[in-house]
Each structure stands twice: as C-alpha cells, then as structure tokens.
Design an enzyme around this catalytic site. Structure first.
Site, PDB file in Angstrom:
ATOM      1  N   LYS A 271       0.851  -1.191   0.000  1.00 59.06           N
ATOM      2  CA  LYS A 271       0.000   0.000   0.000  1.00 59.06           C
ATOM      3  C   LYS A 271       0.884   1.238   0.000  1.00 59.06           C
ATOM      4  CE  LYS A 271      -2.969   2.796   3.096  1.00 59.06           C
ATOM      5  NZ  LYS A 271      -3.816   2.835   4.312  1.00 59.06           N
ATOM      6  N   ASP A 276      -2.560  10.362   3.474  1.00 55.67           N
ATOM      7  CA  ASP A 276      -3.930   9.935   3.740  1.00 55.67           C
ATOM      8  C   ASP A 276      -4.639  10.985   4.595  1.00 55.67           C
ATOM      9  OD1 ASP A 276      -6.292   8.665   4.172  1.00 55.67           O
ATOM     10  OD2 ASP A 276      -5.483   7.040   5.419  1.00 55.67           O
ATOM     11  N   LYS A 283      -9.939  13.155   8.117  1.00 54.62           N
ATOM     12  CA  LYS A 283      -9.421  12.788   9.445  1.00 54.62           C
ATOM     13  C   LYS A 283      -9.379  14.015  10.349  1.00 54.62           C
ATOM     14  CE  LYS A 283      -6.217   9.045   8.139  1.00 54.62           C
ATOM     15  NZ  LYS A 283      -6.795   7.977   8.952  1.00 54.62           N
ATOM     16  N   ASP A 294       1.856   6.794   5.202  1.00 51.41           N
ATOM     17  CA  ASP A 294       0.856   5.791   4.819  1.00 51.41           C
ATOM     18  C   ASP A 294       1.247   5.003   3.561  1.00 51.41           C
ATOM     19  OD1 ASP A 294      -1.449   4.519   5.647  1.00 51.41           O
ATOM     20  OD2 ASP A 294      -2.778   5.776   4.430  1.00 51.41           O
ATOM     21  N   ASP A 353     -11.939   7.115   4.114  1.00 44.51           N
ATOM     22  CA  ASP A 353     -10.691   6.935   4.867  1.00 44.51           C
ATOM     23  C   ASP A 353     -10.267   5.457   4.921  1.00 44.51           C
ATOM     24  OD1 ASP A 353      -8.483   7.638   6.311  1.00 44.51           O
ATOM     25  OD2 ASP A 353      -9.549   7.945   8.209  1.00 44.51           O
ATOM     26  N   GLU A 355      -9.220   3.670   2.602  1.00 48.32           N
ATOM     27  CA  GLU A 355      -8.777   3.725   1.198  1.00 48.32           C
ATOM     28  C   GLU A 355      -7.686   2.707   0.879  1.00 48.32           C
ATOM     29  OE1 GLU A 355      -7.447   5.462   3.493  1.00 48.32           O
ATOM     30  OE2 GLU A 355      -5.337   5.128   3.048  1.00 48.32           O
ATOM     31  N   ARG A 357      -7.462  -0.436   1.501  1.00 49.54           N
ATOM     32  CA  ARG A 357      -8.012  -1.685   0.951  1.00 49.54           C
ATOM     33  C   ARG A 357      -8.471  -1.495  -0.493  1.00 49.54           C
ATOM     34  NH1 ARG A 357     -12.075  -1.995   5.864  1.00 49.54           N
ATOM     35  NH2 ARG A 357     -10.248  -0.970   6.751  1.00 49.54           N
TER      36      ARG A 357
HETATM   37  N1  BES Z   1      -3.968   4.895   6.989  1.00 46.43           N
HETATM   38  C1  BES Z   1      -5.035   4.571   7.856  1.00 46.43           C
HETATM   39  C2  BES Z   1      -4.620   3.597   8.953  1.00 46.43           C
HETATM   40  C3  BES Z   1      -3.624   4.126   9.956  1.00 46.43           C
HETATM   41  C4  BES Z   1      -4.057   4.707  11.131  1.00 46.43           C
HETATM   42  C5  BES Z   1      -2.287   3.963   9.758  1.00 46.43           C
HETATM   43  C6  BES Z   1      -3.145   5.156  12.057  1.00 46.43           C
HETATM   44  C7  BES Z   1      -1.361   4.401  10.674  1.00 46.43           C
HETATM   45  C8  BES Z   1      -1.791   4.984  11.826  1.00 46.43           C
HETATM   46  C9  BES Z   1      -6.174   3.928   7.087  1.00 46.43           C
HETATM   47  O1  BES Z   1      -6.305   4.303   5.766  1.00 46.43           O
HETATM   48  C10 BES Z   1      -7.440   4.306   7.785  1.00 46.43           C
HETATM   49  O2  BES Z   1      -7.707   5.465   7.891  1.00 46.43           O
HETATM   50  N2  BES Z   1      -8.169   3.305   8.254  1.00 46.43           N
HETATM   51  C11 BES Z   1      -9.382   3.541   8.962  1.00 46.43           C
HETATM   52  C12 BES Z   1     -10.353   2.458   8.559  1.00 46.43           C
HETATM   53  C13 BES Z   1     -11.761   2.710   9.004  1.00 46.43           C
HETATM   54  C14 BES Z   1     -12.310   3.953   8.374  1.00 46.43           C
HETATM   55  C15 BES Z   1     -12.584   1.500   8.617  1.00 46.43           C
HETATM   56  C16 BES Z   1      -9.072   3.474  10.455  1.00 46.43           C
HETATM   57  O3  BES Z   1      -8.191   2.727  10.876  1.00 46.43           O
HETATM   58  O4  BES Z   1      -9.719   4.214  11.201  1.00 46.43           O
HETATM   59 ZN    ZN Z   2      -7.399   6.141   5.592  1.00 48.54          ZN
HETATM   60 ZN    ZN Z   3      -4.522   4.933   4.864  1.00 44.35          ZN
END
Ligand code: BES
Ligand code: ZN
Ligand code: ZN
Length: 505
Positions: A271, A276, A283, A294, A353, A355, A357
């Site tokens: 990824k 992000d 966010k 990210d 967010d 994204e 996946r």
């Molecule tokens: N890039 C984030 C995950 C992340 C969070 C990486 C903190 C490093 C530190 C990812 O894209 C994300 O935002 N995931 C969401 C998923 C949710 C919306 C289902 C998350 O973890 O809140």
């Molecule tokens: Zn995200």
């Molecule tokens: Zn992300």
C-alpha cells in the site's frame, strides 16, 4: 540518510589497531579475563570487573579513554549470560555501542572478533556479531536532509573487524556484506517513508524506484492513470480522484541469474498512499502529519525486494506497489459511491478513509496475472491494529496455514514479531452492502483489522495462496527499540520479508 562510514566496514586483519583507536570487546557475563585478544584490554576489563563497574550484563557498555598516546581506548559491551543469549540482545547492544562511541567521539572502531570466537565458538560468534552489526548500523540512521543546519557529522570514519585468524576471513566477509545490504535497504525504506508528501508524490516514488531498479538489473514498469483505466482498476483509481497527483502502480520483476527450475515466483504487494487525509471522510487534524507514512507498506516491500535481490535470492520476485494520494477534492470519491473493481465485484464506499483496501484490492487482483505461487502484501491498513496488538507485533493473516508458518518462521529468524489473526469467512457478513457486493467499511468499529483483511480476501482467487500484514502499529515511532529512530519510520519487516523470500521453497 546514508551514513558515510557505512561503506568503510572492512576487515583489516591487522595484529594491532592503530594508536588512538578504540578496541571493542563483546563480553558475555562471566567471561574470563583472558578472553580479550589484546593485553591492554585484558588488564583494563579485569579492573572494571574487579571494581564492580562492569560485569557483562546485557546491553551495558564501559569506555576507558587511553591515558597515553600509544594506548588504545578500550570499549567493552556486555551480552549477558551466554546460555540466555539471543541475537536481539546483541542487536540492541550494537545500537547502544553506536550511541556510546558517537558520544565519545570515536574516530575508528576495531571489533575484537577473535575474543568473541574464543568465548562463544564460531557458530554463536557469527550469529552474535551479525546481529550486533545490524543493530549498530541500523542505529546510525538519521533523516535530517531538511534541516537548514546539519547536525555535525559523527567522527566515526572506520569500523574494522579485527582478527588474526585467516580462517575467519570468509564468514566475516559474508557478514559484512549482509550487514551493509540490510542497512542500505532498511534506510531506503525509512527514507521513503519519512519523505514529506509534498516531495513524496506517487510520481516521485515511481521515478525514484525506476532509477534504483535499473541500478540492480531489476525490470521496472510504471502504470499511470491511463494504463490503470485500461486495466479497469477503478477501485485503485478512485482513491486518487480528489488529488492533483496522478496515481501510479509500480511493477518490479526480479529474476535470479541462471534461475533454477525449482525457482518459485513470489509476489510482494504494498500500500503506497503518499498522504492519507481521509478524503471526504476527512481525518481529525491531530497527528494527521503522520499520514505521510501511509505508503510504508510499499516502501517495506521495496526494501525487502532489493534486499532479497542483492543477497542473491534464488526465487523470482514480482513486486507491485500501488501509489495514490487520498485527498478531498471536486472529483473525490464520495461515501455512497459504488465502484466496479478490476475483478468485476462492486464496492460501496462507506468511508473514504478506508482507502488502503481500495488500493490493494485492484493491485492484488493484478498481481495474480503473474501466476505467483504466493502473494504477500503489507500495508498501514488500520488504526485498529494498534488497539488489537499494541506496538510489539503486527497482524498477520493468511488463507494458507503453511504460508503463515513460513512467514512466522522468517519473523522468528529476524526477531520482528508477527501475530496471526483469524480470517474466517463469517466476518464477511459484517461488510456486505445493501446496494453493492460489499462495503469498504462497516458502521461500527469492531474488529477493524480483521475486516480490512477480509475485504482484501474477496479479491484473491480460489487456490491462490496469500498473506496480508497490517503494520500500521509499527511503521513509525518505534524508538523503544534502540536501533530504531525515536521519531519516524522504523523500517520494520524489511528484514523479515527478505528472509521469507530467501528461504521460500
Ligand atoms: N492509513 C489509515 C490507517 C492508519 C491509522 C495507519 C493510524 C497508521 C496509523 C487507514 O487508511 C485508515 O484510515 N483506516 C481507517 C479504517 C476505518 C475507516 C474502517 C481506520 O483505521 O480508522
Ligand atoms: Zn485512511
Ligand atoms: Zn490509509
């Protein structure tokens, strides 16, 4: 940043370290005073022990500055009790020694290999020394290219492995080569991950990777918006729609020289979200700056690919890195939008967010066109990963228990912990959509890391062996390990994925 002295790690095989240099003895607890090969070391270490200053306790160091011009500075580092010794102790000791000699402004360091062999035997000595050097070099990393005033460079100019026994030449040379490649590849991953996203755009990474690949004879193909559209990778593309930056998929193909019939093809997928913001599901601002990291999954797979290639992997590697920037914008994908993926399956976007996946689903689908025996992906996929596992281990998933074991074996070798979580199909119920085949996230936060993995699984064809590592909890700020920087990218799992590729049969 590459450290200058990195390239000076050479075995000198001299009988005497030059005057004014520092000689390091690695000392197990209860080692005998006769262990150091140098008589000055023997006397001074004996004094330290007698005075209760040093006993060889794991991760401790003592430094004695020479009082006469023709004497050596003596450095001793403890490895703990021999029967309890692990490479990780040596690795951390390496980091502490690096910090010590930097503080003491040492110019040249000689490491007494013969003493270690005398104490531990060749086998344990080479494992210990390998891990020690790994920790030492990994600790030498810094990312300061954007400081207007550079930190004064360390004084260390030369690290030598000192041995008077010609029989040690072979394994010492191998150790040095492996250490330098490990550090170099980990530093590349750290540099990429630390790069701010105003410089580190998908195009920047794609172009930089193309140059590096050329240098090592690795085939590199870059797909831009047009090529991705032709491949019907709409799910991948929708992540970058709100951004001014073009999305890029980078495909690296490493083929071993004189590939044996038994060579397997392993696909590594990463990824690469260069920033992000969350997109329309934006966010909160707290720590949003960390989202430049990210793309660490992609940077990790790049580092691992190069490391395995440079160590002469007998297996073929096809590495696919999906780079995109997730921004809110006029053209950004919106919650409620339904996207048809490369596989033909449809996805309802619930949260822009989630994204990572979306990036991975289409890229994983593309990876299967290369007929790899196994696919392993890594991603900073979910914040829930930290909730589930804290900082010590990242999450591993696999649809094949043998593959999971092989990855766990590699992680045991490198001592970078992974912990397997379930990938039961029942979890798929959580993300079924009213309007499309599936949603990219559910409405509650339960089991977020598993849901991320189960989403990816929908794009893996029947019979394709696949594993997924969610390293969101360990990608950066891992300073509790002394060989990692206090802030920023850790480069964790580069060694593990490389080890996995090297060992795969
Ligand atoms: N890039 C984030 C995950 C992340 C969070 C990486 C903190 C490093 C530190 C990812 O894209 C994300 O935002 N995931 C969401 C998923 C949710 C919306 C289902 C998350 O973890 O809140
Ligand atoms: Zn995200
Ligand atoms: Zn992300």
């Amino acid at each position: 940043m590459k450290n200058e002295m990195l390239h000076n790690l050479i075995p000198l095989n001299h009988t005497k370290v030059a005057e004014g240099d520092t000689l390091l003895t690695l000392f197990f607890q209860n080692d005998k005073k006769e262990i150091p090969s140098n008589s000055q070391s023997q006397t001074e270490i004996q004094d330290l022990i007698k005075n209760g200053v040093f006993s060889g306790t794991a991760k401790t160091t003592s430094f004695i500055r020479a009082s006469y011009i023709d004497q050596l500075n003596i450095l001793v580092a403890g490895l703990g009790v021999k029967s309890d010794s692990t490479p990780e102790i040596a690795r951390q000791t390496g980091a502490f020694v690096y910090n010590k000699i930097t503080a003491e402004k040492v110019n040249e360091l000689g490491i007494d290999v013969d003493a270690l062999v005398k104490s531990a035997g060749k086998e344990l000595a080479s494992v210990t020394l390998g891990a020690f050097l790994e920790g030492f070099y990994l600790a030498s990393y810094s990312f300061d290219k954007y400081k207007s005033v550079q930190k004064p460079a360390g004084k260390l100019k030369l690290v030598s492995l000192v041995s008077n026994d010609k029989k040690n030449d072979g394994w010492i040379k191998n150790l040095i080569e492996k250490t330098l490649i490990t550090a170099d590849c980990t530093f590349l991953t750290r540099d990429f991950s630390n790069e701010p996203s105003n410089i580190g755009t998908p195009t920047y990474y794609a172009n930089t990777i193309a140059k590096i690949a050329k240098q090592y004879g690795i085939k590199c193909k870059i797909m831009g918006d047009a090529e991705c559209k032709k491949e019907k990778m709409n799910l991948f593309l929708c992540v970058g729609e709100g951004s001014a930056q073009e999305s890029k998929v980078v495909i690296l193909e490493y083929t071993p020289k004189a590939a044996a019939k038994s060579a397997k093809t392993i696909s590594l997928v990463g990824k690469g979200v260069t920033f992000d913001s969350g997109g329309i599901s934006i966010k909160p601002s707290m720590k949003m700056e960390d989202m430049k990291h990210d793309m660490t999954g992609a940077a990790t797979m790049l580092g691992a690919t190069l490391m395995a290639a440079r160590l002469g992997s007998k297996n073929k590697i096809v590495t696919l890195l999906g780079f995109a920037e997730n921004m809110p914008g006029q053209n950004a994908v919106q919650p409620g939008n339904i996207i048809t993926t490369r596989s033909g399956k449809t996805v309802e976007i619930i949260n822009t967010d989630a994204e990572g996946r979306l990036v991975l689903a289409d890229v994983l689908h593309l990876a299967q066109d290369y007929n790899p025996e196994v696919i392993v992906d890594s991603a900073t996929l979910t914040g829930a990963c930290t909730v589930a596992l804290g900082k010590l281990a990242s999450a591993l998933f696999s649809n094949d228990s043998k593959l999971a074991d092989q990855i766990l074996d590699a992680s045991e070798q490198t001592e970078e912990h992974l912990w397997e979580l379930p990938l039961w199909d029942e979890y798929y119920e959580d993300i079924k959509s009213n309007y499309a085949d599936m949603m990219n996230s559910a409405n509650d936060g339960a089991g977020g890391t598993i849901r991320g993995a189960i989403f990816l699984k929908q794009f893996i064809k029947e019979g394709q062996k696949w594993a997924h590592v969610d390293l969101a909890n360990r990608a950066y700020d891992q300073g509790y390990l002394p060989y990692n920087p206090r802030k920023g990218s850790s480069g964790v799992y580069v060694r593990t994925f490389a080890e996995f590729v090297m060992n795969y049969r």
